[in-house]
Design an enzyme around this catalytic site. Structure first.
Site, PDB file in Angstrom:
ATOM      1  N   TYR A 109     -49.076  20.248 -11.731  1.00 24.61           N
ATOM      2  CA  TYR A 109     -50.173  19.406 -11.214  1.00 24.61           C
ATOM      3  C   TYR A 109     -50.804  18.678 -12.392  1.00 24.61           C
ATOM      4  O   TYR A 109     -51.022  19.264 -13.466  1.00 24.61           O
ATOM      5  CB  TYR A 109     -51.225  20.272 -10.516  1.00 24.61           C
ATOM      6  CG  TYR A 109     -52.446  19.509 -10.053  1.00 24.61           C
ATOM      7  CD1 TYR A 109     -52.472  18.868  -8.821  1.00 24.61           C
ATOM      8  CD2 TYR A 109     -53.581  19.422 -10.859  1.00 24.61           C
ATOM      9  CE1 TYR A 109     -53.581  18.171  -8.397  1.00 24.61           C
ATOM     10  CE2 TYR A 109     -54.696  18.719 -10.454  1.00 24.61           C
ATOM     11  CZ  TYR A 109     -54.700  18.092  -9.221  1.00 24.61           C
ATOM     12  OH  TYR A 109     -55.808  17.393  -8.806  1.00 24.61           O
ATOM     13  N   GLU A 197     -54.040  11.201  -9.282  1.00 24.72           N
ATOM     14  CA  GLU A 197     -53.538  12.569  -9.124  1.00 24.72           C
ATOM     15  C   GLU A 197     -52.037  12.553  -8.883  1.00 24.72           C
ATOM     16  O   GLU A 197     -51.547  11.822  -8.022  1.00 24.72           O
ATOM     17  CB  GLU A 197     -54.247  13.235  -7.941  1.00 24.72           C
ATOM     18  CG  GLU A 197     -53.797  14.668  -7.664  1.00 24.72           C
ATOM     19  CD  GLU A 197     -54.449  15.236  -6.430  1.00 24.72           C
ATOM     20  OE1 GLU A 197     -55.295  16.128  -6.564  1.00 24.72           O
ATOM     21  OE2 GLU A 197     -54.107  14.770  -5.314  1.00 24.72           O
TER      22      GLU A 197
END
Length: 392
Positions: A109, A197
């Site tokens: 991530y 993101e």
């Protein structure tokens, strides 16, 4: 402004970020054709909606042939996809992204956001990327690593390397990871983003790092610097009333309550919503008509609020600073007569020419209840909404 994954990847490509090969499809035939052109042993069919959690909702599927990609596309196009982020009503799928499948060794991530408390950007990375990153943040926050970026210095090389080591990447992948981190920061700053993101950021079996999925939210206030980005807006993904409000330069967000709010000024609007909740009610919307509220903007605001069937009463809370209260009162009267309101309206006007405004409302002959103070207005609006029959 939210944009789709395929649009975010178009922006990533402009900044030199490697992304999987793929193209969009809006028909099953297009999906099969794209899959054929990709020629990959595995094809990923991904629903394009403005919400995360698509994998859990059935919006991301693997195909092993162009024919299977077409079959999956036929099932997914037009479906209502429900995810934890869409709410129970879900979102209808109009577009698919057809991509090559990759040999994935690990899912990570990576994100860039603004830390408002520290007034600087922060890089966030985690070795636990994928569909359950929210669970990681809630239950094992120690698995999320952070690096703050000083605005007068920018991203330093050692910060990207530090994240790579904490993620325990193999040495052969560190350079690739640092390149992605640097490019993502440039994307955030260069495109006036509010969120950048990558989830998941994948480490392939060839020790390269690249974005498998990407979410970009763009700051509306910066769109004048990025005219091309404005074309990414997908009105089908937005609330119809919110779209209508934006056309009239009104700041409107639909909520789940039954007390409609019409206020001038964002801070006053937030305070109004708080007091409605304190009085035992629930606001149906956030609506800021702006500091220079006119008769026309008041009329448009009335129409938008009244279009929400859940609204059982309307609270108008205006502070007359830039705008005079008597002008607002005239606008309220004119709008109420045009729209023929059939639900209670509570008005609280304070500031310039407030007394004149009270007289105008009192002599209008309309069923408009005036309030003395914001707390009194909130109590009266909540009581009126509670007393209004549900079939109104």
């Amino acid at each position: 402004m939210k944009i789709h994954e395929y649009q975010a990847k178009e922006i990533l490509r402009k900044y030199g970020l490697p992304v999987p090969r793929g193209a969009i499809a809006r028909t099953p035939a297009d999906a099969a054709k794209v899959a054929q052109e990709l020629g990959a042993p595995k094809i990923v069919v991904k629903a394009q909606i403005h919400a995360g959690g698509r994998g859990k909702g059935g919006g991301i599927k693997l195909a092993s042939s162009p024919a299977e990609a077409g079959e999956l596309a036929e099932k997914m196009l037009g479906m209502t996809l429900v995810t934890p982020q869409t709410g129970p009503s879900g979102r209808k799928v109009h577009t698919l992204l057809i991509e090559e499948g990759l040999e994935i060794a690990r899912e990570l991530y990576l994100a860039v956001v603004l830390d408002r408390a520290r007034e600087r950007l922060v890089l966030m990375a985690s070795p636990a990327g994928g569909m359950d990153i929210e669970e990681v943040a809630a239950h094992t926050p120690e698995k999320i690593f952070r690096e703050h970026i000083a605005p007068d210095v920018g991203l330093c090389d050692f910060q990207a390397r530090s994240l790579a080591y904490r993620l325990e990447l193999p040495p052969e992948a560190v350079r690739s990871f640092c390149s992605v981190v640097s490019a993502l920061v440039r994307v955030f700053i260069g495109e006036d983003a509010s969120l950048a993101e990558i989830n998941p950021l994948v480490l392939t079996k060839q020790n390269t790092v690249l974005p498998l999925d990407c979410k970009l939210n763009l700051d509306d206030n910066g769109l004048y610097r990025h005219r091309d980005n404005a074309a990414y807006r997908d009105l089908a993904e937005e609330d119809a009333l919110e779209v209508q409000a934006s056309e009239h330069n009104l700041n409107y967000i639909r909520l789940d309550g039954n007390v409609g709010c019409m206020v001038n000024g964002a801070g006053l609007a937030m305070a109004t919503m708080d007091l409605i909740k304190l009085a035992g009610g629930e606001p149906a919307n956030f609506l800021d008509v702006g500091g220079g509220a006119s008769a026309k903007s008041v009329e448009n605001a009335f129409r938008i609020i009244r279009s929400d069937p859940k609204v059982k009463a309307i609270l108008i809370n205006i502070f007359g600073g830039i705008v005079r209260c008597d002008r607002v009162a005239s606008g309220v009267i004119e709008a109420a007569r045009k729209i023929e309101l059939d639900i209670p309206v509570v008005v609280r006007l304070e500031g310039t020419n407030a007394e004149e405004a009270e007289k105008l409302l009192a002599g209008s002959g309309l069923k408009i209840e005036q309030a003395k103070g914001l707390a009194d207005a909130a109590r009266k609006a909540v009581a009126a909404a509670t007393a209004t029959p549900s079939n109104k």
